[in-house]
Design an enzyme around this catalytic site. Structure first.
Site, PDB file in Angstrom:
ATOM      1  N   ASP A 384      92.934  57.663  24.508  1.00  0.00           N
ATOM      2  CA  ASP A 384      91.604  56.525  24.938  1.00  0.00           C
ATOM      3  C   ASP A 384      91.385  56.239  26.197  1.00  0.00           C
ATOM      4  O   ASP A 384      90.057  56.232  26.018  1.00  0.00           O
ATOM      5  CB  ASP A 384      92.770  55.412  24.291  1.00  0.00           C
ATOM      6  CG  ASP A 384      92.440  54.506  24.080  1.00  0.00           C
ATOM      7  OD1 ASP A 384      90.817  54.488  22.966  1.00  0.00           O
ATOM      8  OD2 ASP A 384      92.833  53.469  23.495  1.00  0.00           O
ATOM      9  N   ASP A 437      93.639  51.799  16.441  1.00  0.00           N
ATOM     10  CA  ASP A 437      94.524  50.652  17.014  1.00  0.00           C
ATOM     11  C   ASP A 437      95.718  49.718  17.092  1.00  0.00           C
ATOM     12  O   ASP A 437      96.444  49.471  16.287  1.00  0.00           O
ATOM     13  CB  ASP A 437      93.567  49.595  18.001  1.00  0.00           C
ATOM     14  CG  ASP A 437      92.542  50.093  19.474  1.00  0.00           C
ATOM     15  OD1 ASP A 437      92.895  51.420  19.684  1.00  0.00           O
ATOM     16  OD2 ASP A 437      91.556  49.865  18.995  1.00  0.00           O
TER      17      ASP A 437
END
Length: 539
Positions: A384, A437
């Site tokens: 990420d 997420d």
């Protein structure tokens, strides 16, 4: 247990799970450390609303970008003046205009001289603001030249896209009266869309965790009955090699991130209309499967006979009547969304398909122990940060955000995300959250509830309540960071992983169960054939 060796399952799961792990609301302020700054030329680049009126009738609204120099624009629409627009003569405004100005907004073409030169000449001629038409599609950041000293400019400068500027110019040349407002509204500190998106993410993990834990408990009860009965059926189920879920290994966890990185980079390089269309088709296929699985599981509670009555269909084998009844609805729903996905309310269908797909993945895919969960979330944490932040150092833009927005594709973004329109934001747009997420930390949260139920612990004594609260708090911190950064995209796992994984590891260490969680992933369960004094039960 299903090993993760099937290549098609591996590829589809990697694409949908790890492709997007970003949260953003859209940038309206663009701080730029590369564009030169100097006293009088140090504004942030802000987007500017330019509503227009043609002969007193409200017309379209355009979006421009403010310059590095000049005063800041008004942020409230009601305080912005309606000002008439005049075309510069000469059009480039590199010399004093021949037409007399009395406070009009002057419309000029880019080129022939610097931006600050145009602004200074326009201010001296009596203009109240300057609109510069770009010489190509899109917008350009207007900065000061290195050798320029006259940067004390008292009128705002805004650049318009080429098509917008030419449209205004044509109206004026056709003897129409054109007036505009120039203002740059600020985003609200918190939009209700973020609240609902938080509830959607937390609620999705909550539902998926309970479904996964219930399925695991039912399987454990069934195995315990077979063991107590000393039945050969237990051996047959073990030899069958499948219990309807996928268990990730450590190697597979690392491979997920590598494959997702390669696919994300490919999307970035090949982003186009047709490529997004392929992703839409894949999303619809996954959405149909997810929606069908969820509806069949939900409706089987009211119609067990239809769920347990099967009919053989060529190429598909035994299919329940309930599945046959639900599947056409799911297909039609996905097709209608795919066709109508550009309408304003299409986000509802996208969220329904996305949530169903996420719940199905979390119910089918399991992490066997905390070791695998730590490797998976640790690698995703790095993934990420690299693709949201560090990719800017190489590509001069965030690869993850570019892919999520669908830049260069002519679309509003790729479908592997949940989104809600920003209802009270003057700039509109959507608040979004990527599938990764939710799914990645959701795997750990679901694991915690399965462990609690198998250990027969209540919420207070278990791990699930802590893991679920940590996820919710981590996501809340993500949105706080998002608002503090004026809507700039944030790598949500940067905040979620430390909260969720850190809480689980710390709690396991404190309770003295970290070794069991790390290796076994299941509480020790007594064998029904062994008495407490370790004497075998009479056969």
């Amino acid at each position: 247990m299903v090993s993760f060796g099937d290549s098609s399952t591996y590829a589809v799961f990697s694409v949908f799970m790890l492709l997007l792990t970003v949260t953003f609301a859209g940038d309206i302020v663009h701080p730029d450390k590369y564009a030169p700054k100097k006293p009088g030329c140090d504004n942030n680049f802000v987007l500017v609303k330019v509503p227009t009126w043609i002969d007193g009738v409200e017309s379209g609204e355009y979006v421009g970008v403010g310059a590095r120099f000049g005063p800041t624009l008004e942020s409230k629409e009601k305080r912005a003046n309606h000002t008439r627009v005049a075309i510069a003569d000469p059009p480039d405004c590199c010399s004093k205009p021949k037409n007399k100005l009395t406070g009009e907004v002057i419309l000029v073409h880019r080129g022939q001289c610097s931006f600050t030169t145009k602004a200074n000449i326009a201010e001296e001629a009596g203009a109240s603001a300057i609109l510069i038409i770009n010489n190509r599609a899109g917008l350009f950041k207007m900065v000061c030249e290195d050798n320029e000293t006259d940067t004390d400019i008292g009128i705002p400068a805004v650049m318009l896209p080429q098509d917008a500027g030419e449209t205004l110019q044509n109206y004026i040349q056709n003897k129409s009266t054109v007036s505009v407002q120039l203002y740059s509204p600020k985003r609200p500190q918190v939009d209700v869309a973020e609240v609902f998106l938080w509830l959607m993410a937390v609620g999705t993990i909550l539902c998926a965790s309970y479904w996964s834990a219930w399925t695991a408990r039912e399987g454990a009860i069934e195995r315990e009955k077979l063991l107590k009965d000393d039945s050969n059926e237990y051996l047959n189920t073990e030899n069958a090699g499948s219990s309807g879920y996928v268990e990730i290994s450590t190697v597979a966890a690392v491979s997920f991130v590598v494959i997702a990185s390669c696919f994300l980079f490919m999307l970035y390089k090949l982003m186009s209309y047709w490529f997004v269309e392929i992703l839409v088709v894949l999303f619809c296929i996954g959405g149909v499967e997810g929606l069908q699985t969820c509806l069949v599981a939900l409706l089987s509670c009211w119609s067990q006979h239809a769920a347990q009555t099967y009919v053989k269909i060529p190429f598909f084998g035994a299919v329940s009547y309930l599945t046959l009844a639900v599947t056409p609805f799911c297909i039609v729903f996905a097709v209608v969304w795919g066709v109508k996905r550009r309408v304003s309310y299409a986000w509802i269908g996208q969220d329904i398909l996305g949530i169903a797909l996420i719940i199905t993945v979390l119910q089918i895919v399991h992490i066997p122990n905390l070791k695998v969960g730590t490797v998976l979330l640790g690698c995703s944490f790095v993934y990420d940060i690299v693709w949201v932040f560090m990719s800017k150092l190489v590509f001069h833009e965030s690869v993850m955000i570019v892919v999520a927005r669908g830049d260069r594709s002519g679309e509003d973004g790729i479908p592997m995300l949940l989104k809600i329109p920003r209802l009270f934001d003057p700039w509109g747009g959507y608040s979004i959250i990527g599938f990764g997420d939710i799914i990645l930390p959701g795997l750990l949260v679901a694991f915690s509830l399965r462990y609690d139920w198998l250990a027969k612990r209540n919420l207070r004594a278990g791990y699930f309540l802590w893991a679920m609260s940590a996820y919710g708090l981590g996501l809340l911190v993500t949105y706080l960071a998002l608002n503090l950064m004026d809507g700039h995209g944030q790598p949500a796992l940067l905040y979620i992983v430390p909260f969720t994984l850190g809480t689980f590891l710390s709690l396991g260490k404190k309770r003295g169960e970290l070794e069991i969680l790390w290796t076994r992933g299941q509480p020790k369960m007594p064998c029904p054939h062994i008495r407490e004094d370790h004497q075998p039960v009479d056969q």
